[in-house]
Design an enzyme around this catalytic site. Structure first.
Site, PDB file in Angstrom:
ATOM      1  CB  SER A 185      -1.161   0.545   1.191  1.00 48.61           C
ATOM      2  OG  SER A 185      -0.034   0.181   2.346  1.00 48.61           O
ATOM      3  N   GLY A 230      20.600   2.026  -0.567  1.00 51.70           N
ATOM      4  CA  GLY A 230      20.639   2.716   0.710  1.00 51.70           C
ATOM      5  C   GLY A 230      21.711   3.604   0.690  1.00 51.70           C
ATOM      6  N   GLY A 260      22.939   4.846  -2.940  1.00 49.94           N
ATOM      7  CA  GLY A 260      21.912   5.352  -3.373  1.00 49.94           C
ATOM      8  C   GLY A 260      21.535   3.923  -4.590  1.00 49.94           C
ATOM      9  N   GLY A 298      12.185   1.693   0.933  1.00 53.07           N
ATOM     10  CA  GLY A 298      12.318   1.273  -0.326  1.00 53.07           C
ATOM     11  C   GLY A 298      10.938   1.246  -1.485  1.00 53.07           C
ATOM     12  CG  ASP A 299       7.895   0.014   0.862  1.00 50.14           C
ATOM     13  OD1 ASP A 299       8.201  -1.115   0.243  1.00 50.14           O
ATOM     14  OD2 ASP A 299       7.203   0.226   1.666  1.00 50.14           O
TER      15      ASP A 299
HETATM   16  O1  KDG Z   1       8.779  -1.109   3.542  1.00 53.19           O
HETATM   17  C1  KDG Z   1       8.530  -0.969   4.238  1.00 53.19           C
HETATM   18  C2  KDG Z   1       7.213  -2.302   5.357  1.00 53.19           C
HETATM   19  O2  KDG Z   1       7.758  -2.929   6.035  1.00 53.19           O
HETATM   20  C3  KDG Z   1       6.350  -1.768   6.491  1.00 53.19           C
HETATM   21  O3  KDG Z   1       5.356  -0.750   6.684  1.00 53.19           O
HETATM   22  C4  KDG Z   1       5.566  -2.519   6.997  1.00 53.19           C
HETATM   23  O4  KDG Z   1       4.597  -3.787   5.071  1.00 53.19           O
HETATM   24  C5  KDG Z   1       5.475  -3.709   5.775  1.00 53.19           C
HETATM   25  C6  KDG Z   1       6.234  -4.775   6.277  1.00 53.19           C
HETATM   26  O5  KDG Z   1       5.017  -6.478   6.361  1.00 53.19           O
HETATM   27  O6  KDG Z   1       7.183  -5.168   7.039  1.00 53.19           O
END
Ligand code: KDG
Length: 317
Positions: A39, A229, A232, A258-259
Site C-alpha cells: 500500500s 541504501g 544510491g 524502498g517502497d
Molecule cells: O517497507 C516498509 C514496510 O516494511 C512496512 O511498512 C511494514 O509491510 C510492512 C512489513 O511487512 O514489514
C-alpha cells in the site's frame, strides 16, 4: 471510471510510531499511521498522480477501518478490500534507537490479511491494471497467501499485465531458506524487479548490483532497480544502465524508503521515461521517505515532486 493503472496486493498494518528514540519499554506516546509495503507503493504513486488500487483483507475492527480510510484519503481505490472476521487487522510498532536505526515488531500472526486466498480475488477487477505490484512479504504470511502470489503471477502472464516485484525479505516472518525457496523462482519471472542489493546474495548468489541486474535482464526482466541504501541505486533495462546517486537529506526513519523508490520508479515506467529518469524519480521519492517518520507521510504531491526534480537538473547543469 478510468482504468486503474497499478493494483497492489498485500497486507497493511497499523504502525505505532514512538515519539522518542528509546526502547519501547520506555516510550510513553505513539502516533498511529498506516504501514504496508504494497500500500505504500500505491500511496506514493497516487501522490504522483497515478491511479492505483490496493486489494487486501482487514479485520472487522477499528484498525481495519483506519487502514481503509487512510488509504482512501490518499486516493487509493479500496473498493475491493475485504473486511473479514477470520482474524484481526495486523499491527506493528517501530522502535528508534539513539543511533537512528529503525526496528519493527510485528503483531500480525493470524491476521485477517494472512487468510487471503485465491478465491478472494476478483479477476475482473485485476484485469484492468497495467501493472500488478507484489512483494515477497505476502508469501511469507501463510500458505494461502503464497498461493495467491503464485496465482497472480500466472494470471498477469496470461493477461499481458506487467508484474512488478520486490522480494522485500522479512527475516522476522520466515527463515532465509524458506524465503530463498519461494522468492528466487518468482524473482526471475517478474517484468519489473525492484530489490535491495543486500537481497541479491541470498536470492541470486551475488551481492553486486551490476551482476544482479545483468542476471535478471538475461532471465527476461524488462526493467530493474537495485536499491543500495545510502549508496544510491543502480537501474538497468535492455538499452542502458546507470548508477543513481542519493539525494542528500536528513535521515529520520529509513523504513518505507524502498517502497517510495518503487513508487517513483514505477511512475517513470508508466510515463514511458528512460530508465535513468525512472531511477532518479525513485531515488528522490526514497530520499523524501527517509526524511519523515511515517512510511509515506513525507512523500510529495506531483507539483512539489516536479519542482524538486527540476531543481536537481538545474544544479547538475
Ligand atoms: O517497507 C516498509 C514496510 O516494511 C512496512 O511498512 C511494514 O509491510 C510492512 C512489513 O511487512 O514489514
Amino acid at each position: 471510471m478510468r482504468d486503474i493503472e497499478v493494483i497492489t496486493i498485500g497486507e497493511s498494518l497499523v504502525a505505532f510510531v514512538p515519539n522518542a528514540h528509546t526502547k519501547l519499554r520506555y516510550v510513553q506516546q505513539f502516533s498511529k499511521v498506516v504501514a504496508g509495503a504494497e500500500s505504500n507503493v500505491a500511496v506514493g504513486l497516487s501522490k504522483l498522480g497515478h491511479s492505483t488500487g490496493w486489494m487486501s483483507k482487514v479485520g472487522s475492527d477499528e484498525f481495519g477501518q483506519f487502514i481503509i480510510r487512510e488509504l482512501r484519503a490518499e486516493g487509493v481505490d479500496t473498493s475491493h478490500v475485504l473486511i473479514s472476521d477470520e482474524g484481526p487487522s495486523g499491527i506493528m510498532f517501530k522502535q528508534f534507537s539513539a543511533n537512528l536505526a529503525s526496528q519493527v515488531f510485528y503483531y500480525r500472526k493470524g491476521s485477517a490479511a494472512s487468510t487471503l486466498k485465491v478465491s478472494d480475488l476478483d479477476w475482473e477487477y485485476l484485469k484492468q491494471a497495467k501493472v500488478l505490484h507484489l512483494s515477497g512479504i505476502t508469501p511469507a504470511l501463510s500458505a494461502s497467501c503464497k498461493d495467491v502470489v503464485y496465482e497472480l503471477f500466472s494470471f498477469a502472464k496470461q493477461q499481458g499485465i506487467l508484474i512488478s516485484f520486490d522480494p522485500n525479505i522479512r527475516r522476522k516472518l520466515w527463515s532465509e531458506a524458506e524465503a530463498k525457496q519461494v522468492l528466487a523462482p518468482l524473482l526471475v519471472q517478474a517484468d519489473i524487479v525492484l530489490m535491495g542489493e543486500d537481497e541479491g546474495e541470498l536470492l541470486l548468489g551475488s551481492g553486486d548490483s551490476h551482476r544482479i541486474a545483468a542476471m535478471l535482464l538475461r532471465k527476461g526482466a524488462k526493467a530493474v532497480g537495485i536499491k543500495r541504501g545510502g549508496q544510491g541505486a543502480y537501474v538497468a533495462d535492455a538499452t542502458a544502465s546507470f548508477d543513481i546517486p542519493i539525494y542528500p537529506v536528513k535521515v529520520v526513519d529509513t523504513i518505507g524508503a524502498g517502497d517510495a523508490f518503487n513508487a517513483g520508479f514505477l511512475a517513470g515506467i508508466l510515463e514511458g521515461k528512460p530508465i535513468k529518469e525512472c531511477g532518479r524519480m525513485g531515488s528522490l521519492m526514497g530520499a523524501l521517505a527517509v526524511s519523515s517518520y511515517g512510511d509515506t507521510e513525507g512523500l510529495p504531491d506531483r507539483k512539489a515532486f516536479d519542482d524538486m526534480m527540476q531543481n536537481e537538473k538545474e544544479i547538475e547543469r
